[in-house]
Scaffold this motif. Sequence first.
Motif, short mmCIF file in Angstrom:
data_model
loop_
_atom_site.label_atom_id
_atom_site.label_comp_id
_atom_site.label_asym_id
_atom_site.label_seq_id
_atom_site.Cartn_x
_atom_site.Cartn_y
_atom_site.Cartn_z
N THR A 99 12.42 70.30 -5.89
CA THR A 99 12.67 71.52 -5.11
C THR A 99 12.48 71.26 -3.62
OG1 THR A 99 12.00 72.86 -6.99
CG2 THR A 99 11.96 73.94 -4.84
N ASP A 100 11.40 70.57 -3.26
CA ASP A 100 11.16 70.23 -1.85
C ASP A 100 12.31 69.39 -1.29
OD1 ASP A 100 8.78 71.55 -2.07
OD2 ASP A 100 7.52 69.75 -2.17
N ARG A 101 12.83 68.52 -2.14
CA ARG A 101 13.91 67.62 -1.72
C ARG A 101 15.20 68.39 -1.42
NH1 ARG A 101 16.96 64.44 -5.68
NH2 ARG A 101 17.92 62.59 -4.77
N ILE A 102 15.43 69.48 -2.15
CA ILE A 102 16.63 70.30 -1.87
C ILE A 102 16.54 70.87 -0.45
CG2 ILE A 102 17.95 72.39 -2.50
CD1 ILE A 102 18.22 70.29 -4.68
N TYR A 103 15.33 71.40 -0.09
CA TYR A 103 15.17 71.93 1.28
C TYR A 103 15.46 70.84 2.31
CZ TYR A 103 13.02 76.28 -0.34
OH TYR A 103 12.80 77.50 -0.92
N GLU A 104 14.96 69.62 2.05
CA GLU A 104 15.15 68.52 3.00
C GLU A 104 16.63 68.12 3.08
OE1 GLU A 104 13.15 67.26 5.18
OE2 GLU A 104 14.42 65.57 5.77
N VAL A 114 26.59 71.25 9.09
CA VAL A 114 27.11 71.82 7.84
C VAL A 114 26.29 73.08 7.52
CG1 VAL A 114 27.48 71.43 5.38
CG2 VAL A 114 27.77 69.54 6.99
N PRO A 115 26.94 74.24 7.51
CA PRO A 115 26.17 75.50 7.43
C PRO A 115 25.84 75.92 5.99
CG PRO A 115 28.50 75.98 7.70
CD PRO A 115 28.39 74.48 7.60
N LEU A 116 25.03 75.15 5.30
CA LEU A 116 24.65 75.51 3.92
C LEU A 116 23.24 76.07 3.93
CD1 LEU A 116 25.72 75.27 0.94
CD2 LEU A 116 24.37 73.16 0.79
N LYS A 117 23.02 77.14 3.15
CA LYS A 117 21.68 77.74 3.08
C LYS A 117 20.99 77.30 1.79
CE LYS A 117 22.24 82.04 5.67
NZ LYS A 117 23.68 82.19 5.95
N PRO A 118 19.68 77.01 1.85
CA PRO A 118 18.99 76.57 0.62
C PRO A 118 19.08 77.61 -0.50
CG PRO A 118 17.41 76.92 2.42
CD PRO A 118 18.78 77.01 3.01
N GLU A 119 19.08 78.91 -0.13
CA GLU A 119 19.14 79.96 -1.18
C GLU A 119 20.41 79.86 -2.01
OE1 GLU A 119 19.00 81.93 2.47
OE2 GLU A 119 17.72 80.19 2.20
N VAL A 120 21.50 79.42 -1.33
CA VAL A 120 22.78 79.29 -2.06
C VAL A 120 22.64 78.22 -3.15
CG1 VAL A 120 25.22 78.61 -1.81
CG2 VAL A 120 24.14 80.09 -0.10
N VAL A 121 21.96 77.11 -2.79
CA VAL A 121 21.77 76.03 -3.77
C VAL A 121 20.86 76.51 -4.91
CG1 VAL A 121 20.99 73.66 -4.14
CG2 VAL A 121 22.02 74.30 -1.95
N PHE A 122 19.77 77.19 -4.55
CA PHE A 122 18.82 77.61 -5.60
C PHE A 122 19.42 78.68 -6.51
CE2 PHE A 122 15.70 75.90 -2.46
CZ PHE A 122 15.29 74.83 -3.25
N GLY A 131 18.78 69.28 -8.56
CA GLY A 131 19.11 67.92 -8.11
C GLY A 131 20.35 67.91 -7.25
N ARG A 132 20.77 66.70 -6.90
CA ARG A 132 21.92 66.54 -6.02
C ARG A 132 23.19 67.21 -6.54
NH1 ARG A 132 22.46 60.40 -4.91
NH2 ARG A 132 21.31 60.25 -6.87
N PRO A 133 23.45 67.20 -7.87
CA PRO A 133 24.68 67.86 -8.31
C PRO A 133 24.72 69.35 -7.94
CG PRO A 133 23.89 66.39 -10.02
CD PRO A 133 22.81 66.45 -8.98
N HIS A 134 23.54 69.99 -7.86
CA HIS A 134 23.53 71.40 -7.47
C HIS A 134 23.94 71.55 -6.00
CE1 HIS A 134 20.56 71.65 -10.94
NE2 HIS A 134 21.59 72.37 -11.32
N VAL A 135 23.47 70.63 -5.16
CA VAL A 135 23.88 70.67 -3.74
C VAL A 135 25.38 70.43 -3.65
CG1 VAL A 135 23.53 69.68 -1.44
CG2 VAL A 135 21.59 69.83 -3.03
N HIS A 159 21.97 56.57 1.02
CA HIS A 159 22.15 56.19 2.42
C HIS A 159 23.19 57.03 3.18
CE1 HIS A 159 19.34 53.12 1.55
NE2 HIS A 159 20.18 52.37 0.85
N ARG A 160 23.76 58.06 2.54
CA ARG A 160 24.59 59.01 3.29
C ARG A 160 23.65 60.00 4.00
NH1 ARG A 160 28.26 55.78 2.22
NH2 ARG A 160 30.27 56.37 1.31
N VAL A 161 24.21 60.83 4.90
CA VAL A 161 23.36 61.62 5.80
C VAL A 161 22.41 62.59 5.09
CG1 VAL A 161 24.70 61.53 7.91
CG2 VAL A 161 25.29 63.23 6.18
N ALA A 162 22.81 63.15 3.97
CA ALA A 162 21.94 64.14 3.32
C ALA A 162 21.18 63.55 2.13
CB ALA A 162 22.75 65.36 2.87
N TRP A 163 21.26 62.24 1.97
CA TRP A 163 20.52 61.61 0.86
C TRP A 163 19.04 61.52 1.24
CZ3 TRP A 163 17.90 56.76 0.76
CH2 TRP A 163 17.41 56.41 -0.50
N VAL A 164 18.21 62.01 0.36
CA VAL A 164 16.77 62.00 0.60
C VAL A 164 16.12 61.21 -0.52
CG1 VAL A 164 14.69 63.42 0.84
CG2 VAL A 164 16.88 64.27 1.69
#
Length: 279
Positions: A99-104, A114-122, A131-135, A159-164
Amino acid sequence: MFADLHLHTHFSDGTYSPEELAGHAHRLGFGTIALTDHDTVQGCARMAVACAALQMEFIPATELTAEIDGDEVHLLGMFLNPTHPRLLVETAKYQKVRTDRIYEMVSRLNKQGVPLKPEVVFKLANCQSPGRPHVARALVQEGICRNMDEAFDRFLKKHRVAWVPKFKVSAGDAIALIHEAGGLAILAHPGLNRNDSSIPKLIEEGLDGLECFHSKHGDAASQHYLSLAEKYHVLVTGGSDCHGMSKGKPLIGTIKLPYSYVVALKEKVASRGGSAVVA
Ligand code: AMP
Ligand code: ZN
Ligand code: FE
Ligand code: FE
């Protein structure tokens, strides 16, 4: 008689409910299925009921993300007790990390404009093990990417920009946890890891088997891991790793594991004093 021992539902990053997945398995003629959602056993209770209603055998399981020598490995815990207290405590910790990783990840996307809101993913994930498939699905839903592959290729792949990078339990600790919960520890999709050198070390740490049959293993990979399983005297499993629809059709049905392999797994569980009769 045949089985699929690697399946995901919406309790992690699959899209089917337990009832939908059980229905697909039944229509395809499966007698046995295992639910292996990532870092959770929360779907197992509903899946047990859904399978019982269709007279299918159900194996409670999970797929833990672990690490050995800096490499990520996925460990299937098969036939474990989904109410085991320490299993629930530890998987809750892995879910918090997810869950923390989604915020990051969302924050890194935002920094790229990229204008994505965490609430949309959750809201879309609607589970405790995101996980990443949800993003990726959220990026498609919001019209930012055309499909999941584009989302992974542009933003989410290693190693892409949003990979945590994510904290991972050591493989030895994950194997010990699976054993403590009464399960067998199986190395998932070894053919996707492209690193067999960790296998002897995992076996020393208690690994019970290799997932030789997987929807992304070609015949050569399956044969290679069957020969390794024989060499190291470990068990063999197989599953589709179905996450729902994939490029127009679901992967369930692509792997039909002969039931003799399930019998061998049950004998191992019974030899450890566990109860393999879980239908
Ligand atoms: P995570 O556990 O959050 O690191 O996400 C890993 C999941 O992403 C695995 O279940 C993979 O099957 C999935 N995955 C990796 N690459 C892709 C892709 N290109 N399209 C869809 N899913 C992917
Ligand atoms: Zn997954
Ligand atoms: Fe996996
Ligand atoms: Fe999986």
